[in-house]
Design an enzyme around this catalytic site. Structure first.
Site, mmCIF file in Angstrom:
data_model
loop_
_atom_site.group_PDB
_atom_site.id
_atom_site.type_symbol
_atom_site.label_atom_id
_atom_site.label_comp_id
_atom_site.label_asym_id
_atom_site.label_seq_id
_atom_site.Cartn_x
_atom_site.Cartn_y
_atom_site.Cartn_z
ATOM 1 N N CYS A 2 -5.389 15.598 14.562
ATOM 2 C CA CYS A 2 -5.943 16.942 14.490
ATOM 3 C C CYS A 2 -4.806 17.957 14.361
ATOM 4 O O CYS A 2 -3.751 17.805 14.949
ATOM 5 C CB CYS A 2 -6.787 17.322 15.695
ATOM 6 S SG CYS A 2 -8.221 16.295 15.924
ATOM 7 N N ARG A 27 -2.599 15.437 9.516
ATOM 8 C CA ARG A 27 -2.911 15.110 10.907
ATOM 9 C C ARG A 27 -4.369 14.671 11.089
ATOM 10 O O ARG A 27 -4.788 14.331 12.184
ATOM 11 C CB ARG A 27 -2.658 16.329 11.801
ATOM 12 C CG ARG A 27 -1.233 16.826 11.749
ATOM 13 C CD ARG A 27 -1.061 18.032 12.638
ATOM 14 N NE ARG A 27 -1.068 17.660 14.022
ATOM 15 C CZ ARG A 27 -0.017 17.305 14.735
ATOM 16 N NH1 ARG A 27 1.166 17.284 14.160
ATOM 17 N NH2 ARG A 27 -0.116 16.983 16.002
ATOM 18 N N TRP A 75 -9.183 14.776 13.135
ATOM 19 C CA TRP A 75 -9.201 13.319 13.094
ATOM 20 C C TRP A 75 -10.132 12.925 14.223
ATOM 21 O O TRP A 75 -9.827 13.116 15.396
ATOM 22 C CB TRP A 75 -7.800 12.745 13.315
ATOM 23 C CG TRP A 75 -7.744 11.267 13.086
ATOM 24 C CD1 TRP A 75 -7.588 10.623 11.893
ATOM 25 C CD2 TRP A 75 -7.853 10.230 14.081
ATOM 26 N NE1 TRP A 75 -7.599 9.261 12.072
ATOM 27 C CE2 TRP A 75 -7.761 8.984 13.400
ATOM 28 C CE3 TRP A 75 -8.021 10.227 15.455
ATOM 29 C CZ2 TRP A 75 -7.831 7.769 14.062
ATOM 30 C CZ3 TRP A 75 -8.090 9.006 16.113
ATOM 31 C CH2 TRP A 75 -7.991 7.792 15.413
ATOM 32 N N ASN A 99 -6.661 19.918 19.896
ATOM 33 C CA ASN A 99 -6.041 18.667 19.467
ATOM 34 C C ASN A 99 -5.713 17.871 20.716
ATOM 35 O O ASN A 99 -4.974 18.350 21.572
ATOM 36 C CB ASN A 99 -4.762 18.972 18.672
ATOM 37 C CG ASN A 99 -3.914 17.729 18.452
ATOM 38 O OD1 ASN A 99 -4.432 16.623 18.354
ATOM 39 N ND2 ASN A 99 -2.605 17.910 18.387
ATOM 40 N N GLY A 100 -6.290 16.682 20.844
ATOM 41 C CA GLY A 100 -6.014 15.846 22.021
ATOM 42 C C GLY A 100 -7.275 15.147 22.460
ATOM 43 O O GLY A 100 -8.253 15.063 21.707
ATOM 44 N N GLU A 479 7.087 -4.386 7.230
ATOM 45 C CA GLU A 479 6.870 -3.021 6.773
ATOM 46 C C GLU A 479 6.202 -3.007 5.394
ATOM 47 O O GLU A 479 5.298 -2.206 5.133
ATOM 48 C CB GLU A 479 8.208 -2.262 6.762
ATOM 49 C CG GLU A 479 8.169 -0.849 6.223
ATOM 50 C CD GLU A 479 7.143 0.052 6.895
ATOM 51 O OE1 GLU A 479 6.578 -0.320 7.933
ATOM 52 O OE2 GLU A 479 6.893 1.140 6.358
ATOM 53 N N LYS A 483 2.657 -1.165 4.652
ATOM 54 C CA LYS A 483 2.564 -0.103 3.640
ATOM 55 C C LYS A 483 1.427 -0.403 2.676
ATOM 56 O O LYS A 483 0.638 0.466 2.347
ATOM 57 C CB LYS A 483 3.903 -0.061 2.897
ATOM 58 C CG LYS A 483 4.362 1.244 2.420
ATOM 59 C CD LYS A 483 5.015 2.110 3.475
ATOM 60 C CE LYS A 483 4.223 2.318 4.697
ATOM 61 N NZ LYS A 483 4.853 2.923 5.807
ATOM 62 N N GLU A 486 -2.172 -0.130 4.370
ATOM 63 C CA GLU A 486 -2.661 1.184 4.794
ATOM 64 C C GLU A 486 -3.080 2.088 3.642
ATOM 65 O O GLU A 486 -3.947 2.935 3.816
ATOM 66 C CB GLU A 486 -1.665 1.896 5.737
ATOM 67 C CG GLU A 486 -0.422 2.451 5.106
ATOM 68 C CD GLU A 486 0.407 3.289 6.085
ATOM 69 O OE1 GLU A 486 1.634 3.200 6.015
ATOM 70 O OE2 GLU A 486 -0.164 4.034 6.905
ATOM 71 N N HIS A 502 2.427 -23.937 9.619
ATOM 72 C CA HIS A 502 1.803 -24.132 10.934
ATOM 73 C C HIS A 502 0.396 -23.543 10.995
ATOM 74 O O HIS A 502 -0.093 -23.243 12.078
ATOM 75 C CB HIS A 502 2.713 -23.561 12.030
ATOM 76 C CG HIS A 502 4.042 -24.248 12.051
ATOM 77 N ND1 HIS A 502 4.228 -25.494 12.593
ATOM 78 C CD2 HIS A 502 5.221 -23.894 11.502
ATOM 79 C CE1 HIS A 502 5.483 -25.877 12.412
ATOM 80 N NE2 HIS A 502 6.116 -24.908 11.749
ATOM 81 N N LYS A 601 -1.319 11.240 10.427
ATOM 82 C CA LYS A 601 0.135 11.079 10.439
ATOM 83 C C LYS A 601 0.696 10.960 11.843
ATOM 84 O O LYS A 601 1.578 10.165 12.111
ATOM 85 C CB LYS A 601 0.747 12.283 9.728
ATOM 86 C CG LYS A 601 2.259 12.263 9.631
ATOM 87 C CD LYS A 601 2.691 11.380 8.512
ATOM 88 C CE LYS A 601 4.194 11.277 8.380
ATOM 89 N NZ LYS A 601 4.561 10.036 7.676
HETATM 90 O O1 M6R Z 1 5.540 9.459 14.371
HETATM 91 P P1 M6R Z 1 5.818 8.032 14.673
HETATM 92 O O2 M6R Z 1 6.984 7.494 13.924
HETATM 93 O O3 M6R Z 1 5.955 7.750 16.146
HETATM 94 O O4 M6R Z 1 4.545 7.239 14.177
HETATM 95 C C1 M6R Z 1 4.386 5.874 14.431
HETATM 96 C C2 M6R Z 1 3.346 5.269 13.511
HETATM 97 O O5 M6R Z 1 2.101 5.869 13.727
HETATM 98 C C3 M6R Z 1 3.727 5.441 12.053
HETATM 99 O O6 M6R Z 1 4.993 4.887 11.821
HETATM 100 C C4 M6R Z 1 2.696 4.769 11.127
HETATM 101 O O7 M6R Z 1 2.672 3.399 11.333
HETATM 102 C C5 M6R Z 1 3.058 5.103 9.689
HETATM 103 N N1 M6R Z 1 2.467 6.345 9.316
HETATM 104 C C6 M6R Z 1 2.665 4.054 8.723
HETATM 105 O O8 M6R Z 1 3.122 4.379 7.452
#
Ligand code: M6R
Length: 606
Positions: A2, A27, A75, A99-100, A479, A483, A486, A502, A601
């Site tokens: 949010c 956000r 969000w 937000n929270g 990673e 990527k 997502e 395995h 984000k």
């Molecule tokens: O702001 P942060 O680096 O703590 O966020 C951690 C994860 O939420 C963040 O790295 C998330 O996995 C990425 N947006 C994925 O691309």
């Protein structure tokens, strides 16, 4: 999660709010809404979906007119994305954006219902708004103080009181909030990019500080009503950094920004060809004296930590535990005095990472944060901070922030290894020089775009994918897999190549492509054997390989060769085609690359 904004000044408030919310859509984008005080009445416009829907609605139905208001991009946590659950919430007297997460909202709601209040939404936020109304005495600060004493959880609140149309009130706990300071106009925002078009000056609100934001100035009080003397910070980000700058998506722009981001992050931490973190408060001797190193983070940041683990263990011969923050915080970890906890976070606001940091501190460990956002909660709480200089990362899928986190992990690894006498000064200098050369090598990797686009076109119809690698390449493939899933919505897993036999190899069919990463000499033959095994079972294989790895013809269906660089550092280069592969798969599928579904984000709730 949010984003909240506020504006008071002479401009058209609705326009400024919408404009600022656009910068915060990363956000959350389940719904959007604004509340503006128009001729003494709080007018609300809100609707489900992207901010664009709200804009369309206001074109059709008219926008509220006035110079004082608040806004929100959501969000969803409590209650599905819907018009009714959209913020702002409240009544004619008090209206808020939040937000929270309010943990005790059910009890508050029951109490308020018993007091005659009724509720229209399923949100926790509406209970705060109505509680604010319940406690309203005609004195907003007194009211806010009573409310924050009662609610449990996290909040950043922007509040309008109908009786005080010349001001916005704000308060926060465990969710970020800044007050932008302009000339005859002031702002409220969850993050700096929202206000950058209007002002670079801002105040960071601390826990439970109450801001009174008026056109002519801002006052901040503690809950004892004492006026505080707050420092005004100036953002050093380039205004254009939060714009797409000709690229189709922020993600592609941010991939391209990686060479510069690495350079601006590492160069201030290198002197005389050696890593130098004296400004940040540590050196080789200090690092070497720790008993254990823990690296804790979430998502992509945790994957940067995995690379850190492999490099520190390899060079410094020191065990490193990498943990997912949400696990670490609840598993009573064996961390104590004389241990070092490294937390990694782009936003510096991730709830689980922050809680893990607090836990480590409470156990007496030293804490070091690698953070991109200046003045963020994690940066402020850690004992030592290394700021990465990636600039604002807008795309939800992290790319440049990962790259700079990895770069810092390497420099720290060199420093620990040297401090522990595991590498000579000459070797440390050599490695550091190689790191200084990395921005050029990463730049060269940008020319892999077309090959990645072609490979992506072969992945589109897959239901599921496997990423495989060994050692550092395994850390990297985690990673790559995240990527892809997502932003393309194709299921994928990363596997240590040696683990396939395995169990997982039973999944392999011609419908399950495999992305293999091979950059480390000594392990290449093993991974190539695994590639042959999956190919023999029908898998289409995309191989990302370092230049110096010898490959037989036909070993993979598509081979992407990396530009030449130091072997230990090559995973940084291999990250680029993995990012591009995910990017083009998402583009070709017609997905919203920068705002993938269900994500936000900054994950400020656990
Ligand atoms: O702001 P942060 O680096 O703590 O966020 C951690 C994860 O939420 C963040 O790295 C998330 O996995 C990425 N947006 C994925 O691309």
């Amino acid at each position: 999660m949010c984003g909240i904004v506020g504006y008071i000044g002479d401009k058209d408030c609705a326009d400024v709010l919408v404009d600022s919310l656009e910068k915060l859509e990363y956000r959350g984008y389940d719904s959007a809404g604004i509340a503006v005080i128009e001729k003494g009445i709080i007018k609300v416009e809100k609707c489900k979906g992207r901010l664009a829907n709200l804009k369309d609605k206001m074109v059709l139905e008219g926008k509220p007119c006035g110079g004082c208001g608040i806004g929100h991009t959501r969000w969803a946590t409590h209650g599905e994305p819907s018009d009714i659950n959209s913020h702002p919430h409240g009544n004619k007297r008090v209206t808020i954006v939040h937000n929270g997460i309010i943990e005790n909202y059910r009890q508050i709601k029951e109490f308020l219902i018993s007091e005659g209040y009724s509720f229209v939404s399923e949100t926790d936020t509406e209970t705060v708004a109505k509680l604010m109304d319940y406690y309203y005495t005609g004195d907003p600060i007194e009211t806010i103080t009573k409310v924050v004493a009662e609610v449990k959880g996290s909040y950043a609140l922007g509040i309008l009181f109908r009786d005080f149309p010349d001001r916005i009130y704000a308060v926060r706990k465990d969710s970020p909030l800044i007050v932008g300071v302009g000339e005859n106009e002031n702002f409220l925002a969850s993050d700096v990019p929202a206000i950058m078009k209007y002002t670079r000056d801002y105040i960071l609100l601390e826990q439970n500080e109450i801001a009174v934001v008026k056109r002519e100035g801002v006052k901040v009080y503690n809950t004892h009503r004492e006026l505080l003397n707050k420092e005004v910070y100036t953002a050093d980000w380039d205004v254009d950094a939060a714009e797409k700058g000709g690229f189709e998506h922020f993600m592609l722009k941010e991939i391209h920004e990686q060479p510069t981001a690495v350079s601006t992050t590492i160069m201030p931490r290198i002197s005389d060809n050696m890593p130098d973190f004296t400004v940040e408060g540590f050196d080789a001797k200090k690092l070497a004296a720790y008993k254990h190193i823990f690296i804790v983070a979430c998502g992509t940041a945790m994957h940067a930590g995995m690379v850190g683990k492999y490099v520190i263990e390899k060079l410094a011969r020191m065990p490193v535990v990498v943990d997912i923050a949400s696990e670490f915080r609840y598993r009573d970890p064996l961390i104590a005095e004389n241990d070092l906890m490294i937390v990694i976070s782009q936003s510096g606001e991730t709830a689980d990472t922050k809680a893990a940091l607090e836990l480590a501190k409470s156990r007496g460990a030293d804490t070091l944060a690698i953070v991109n956002v200046k003045g963020s909660s994690i940066a402020r709480e850690a004992d030592m901070v290394v700021y990465t200089h990636a600039g604002p990362e807008i795309s939800v899928a992290s790319t440049k922030a990962y790259m700079v986190q990895v770069a810092i992990m390497y420099l720290i690894a060199f420093e620990v290894a040297y401090g522990r006498g595991q590498i000579t000064k000459e070797e440390c200098e050599r490695l550091t020089r190689e790191m200084a050369h990395m921005p050029e090598v990463i730049e060269e990797a940008m020319c892999l775009k077309e090959q990645c686009q072609y490979a992506a076109s072969k992945l589109l119809n897959a239901d599921s994918l496997l990423y495989i690698g060994r050692g550092l390449d395994y850390a990297l493939s985690m990673e790559g897999s995240l990527k892809l899933k997502e932003i393309s919505y194709i299921h994928s897993e990363s596997y240590a190549a040696g683990e396939l036999k395995h169990g997982t190899i039973s999944l392999i069919t011609e419908n399950m492509p495999v992305i293999a990463v091979v950059t480390q000499k000594g392990l290449e033959e093993k991974t190539i054997s695994n590639i042959k095994e999956v190919k023999a079972r029908g898998a289409m294989v995309v191989l990302i390989a370092a230049k110096n790895i010898e490959l037989e013809d036909g070993v993979a269906d598509i081979v992407i060769r990396l530009p030449e660089g130091d072997e230990l550092l090559t995973p940084m280069v291999a990250a680029v085609p993995l990012q591009l592969l995910a990017y083009y798969t998402s583009v070709l599928k017609g997905n919203d690359v920068d705002k993938p579904r269900n994500l936000a984000k900054s994950v400020t709730v656990e």
